[in-house]
Scaffold this active site. Structure first.
Site, mmCIF file in Angstrom:
data_model
loop_
_atom_site.group_PDB
_atom_site.id
_atom_site.type_symbol
_atom_site.label_atom_id
_atom_site.label_comp_id
_atom_site.label_asym_id
_atom_site.label_seq_id
_atom_site.Cartn_x
_atom_site.Cartn_y
_atom_site.Cartn_z
ATOM 1 N N ARG A 224 -0.898 -5.143 7.671
ATOM 2 C CA ARG A 224 -0.021 -4.005 7.424
ATOM 3 C C ARG A 224 -0.865 -2.798 7.008
ATOM 4 O O ARG A 224 -1.857 -2.937 6.303
ATOM 5 C CB ARG A 224 1.006 -4.326 6.324
ATOM 6 N N HIS A 272 -0.685 -1.369 17.002
ATOM 7 C CA HIS A 272 0.122 -2.466 16.450
ATOM 8 C C HIS A 272 0.497 -3.480 17.543
ATOM 9 O O HIS A 272 1.672 -3.783 17.764
ATOM 10 C CB HIS A 272 1.383 -1.930 15.782
#
Length: 309
Positions: A224, A272
């Site tokens: 993250r 991502h």
């Protein structure tokens, strides 16, 4: 059963509604923005919902996160007190293993430096040690982290792992808790972060962590964005303490076009995609979990909101 689905892009939400409906024709699926009867909704399937969205459904039984992490769900300050189901599976684990192996090997074999030499038209061989002489540290030994660490060990790396609680993984020396963190970092040359995002792990990729690594280490963050202190990474790169970084996740996504990471010569940016969940795969996993939860009241992938994962 009636399910409300939310993704930030409404077109993607509609795609998921159609696919889930095909897999579960005896259930009803609506975009969260177009639910005709909020009281009929018993499940929500979400990715990055907005605060207050799910409190509109008084008969909610559970929330499904479209992904392995639940931090984006817990960000809702008005979150109903219901179980949260993670979405994990062999396809997602395989993708993360591929991503980690790819970028560990890139850094191990000095590919960023070789590509820079190519751009300059320089023939400049770089000799690196064999994998058993390269220590790779994996932070986070859940489903994704444990499998990635095992694969790196099979390739031949000297693999160490660190997690909140003790874990045993064949071929991997493991450390746990705050007492084991420093020893885990000492001598690590390639650091891979696959931790869940919690208040305890937020900002863990910081100057103190970087300074414990072997000088010239590489950092890979596929967990993250808020794990990373961006300014500390830039300073560590400038000083030579960190030689290179691969970053798949960021504080703001998409990464703003003026962010310095985009143009930094020592940083590889990926959007991502390390363990990107595609709708066909995700729909099958979620359909199975919804049916199991409806029948039994639980699933193997139930998250612990108190721990944050």
């Amino acid at each position: 059963m009636t399910v409300a689905i939310y993704l930030p892009a409404e077109s993607k939400t509609e795609d998921w509604c159609r696919m889930m409906g095909d897999l579960m024709p005896d259930w009803t699926f609506h975009s969260m923005r177009n639910v005709p009867d909020p009281e009929a909704v018993t499940y929500c399937v979400v990715w990055r919902p907005q605060t207050g969205d799910m409190k509109a459904f008084p008969n909610l039984k559970a929330i499904v996160s479209i992904g392995a992490g639940i931090d984006h769900v817990l960000d809702d300050e008005e979150l109903p007190d219901v179980p949260i189901i993670r979405t994990v599976g062999t396809d997602l684990t395989q993708r993360m293993k591929e991503y980690v192996a790819l970028h560990v090997l890139r850094h191990h074999r000095a590919m960023p430096a070789l590509q820079a030499s190519q751009a300059r038209g320089e023939w400049k061989p770089i000799v690196v040690p064999p994998a058993p002489q390269r220590r790779v540290g994996v932070m986070g030994l859940g489903n994704l982290g444990a499998e990635a660490a095992r694969l790196l060990s099979v390739i031949g790396f000297d693999v160490v792992g660190w997690s909140r609680s003790p874990k045993e993984i064949e071929g991997v020396r493991t450390f746990s808790g705050s007492a084991g963190f420093g020893e885990f970092l000492d001598g690590t040359e390639i650091l891979v972060n696959l931790l869940p995002l919690t208040e305890a792990t937020r900002g863990i990729l910081n100057a103190d962590t970087f300074n414990r690594l072997k000088r010239g280490a590489a950092v890979i963050n596929a967990a993250r964005g808020p794990h990373m202190v961006d300014e500390d990474l830039l300073e560590a790169l400038a000083s030579g303490q960190i030689a290179a970084a691969t970053l798949d996740v960021f504080h703001v996504e998409p990464l703003p076009s003026d962010h310095p990471f985009w143009s930094h010569p020592q940083i590889t940016v990926t959007p991502h995609v390390a363990s990107l969940i595609d709708a066909p795969t995700g729909s099958r996993i979620i359909a199975r979990n919804l049916r199991t939860f409806e029948e039994t009241g639980t699933v193997a992938d139930l998250a612990d909101a108190r721990r944050g994962y």
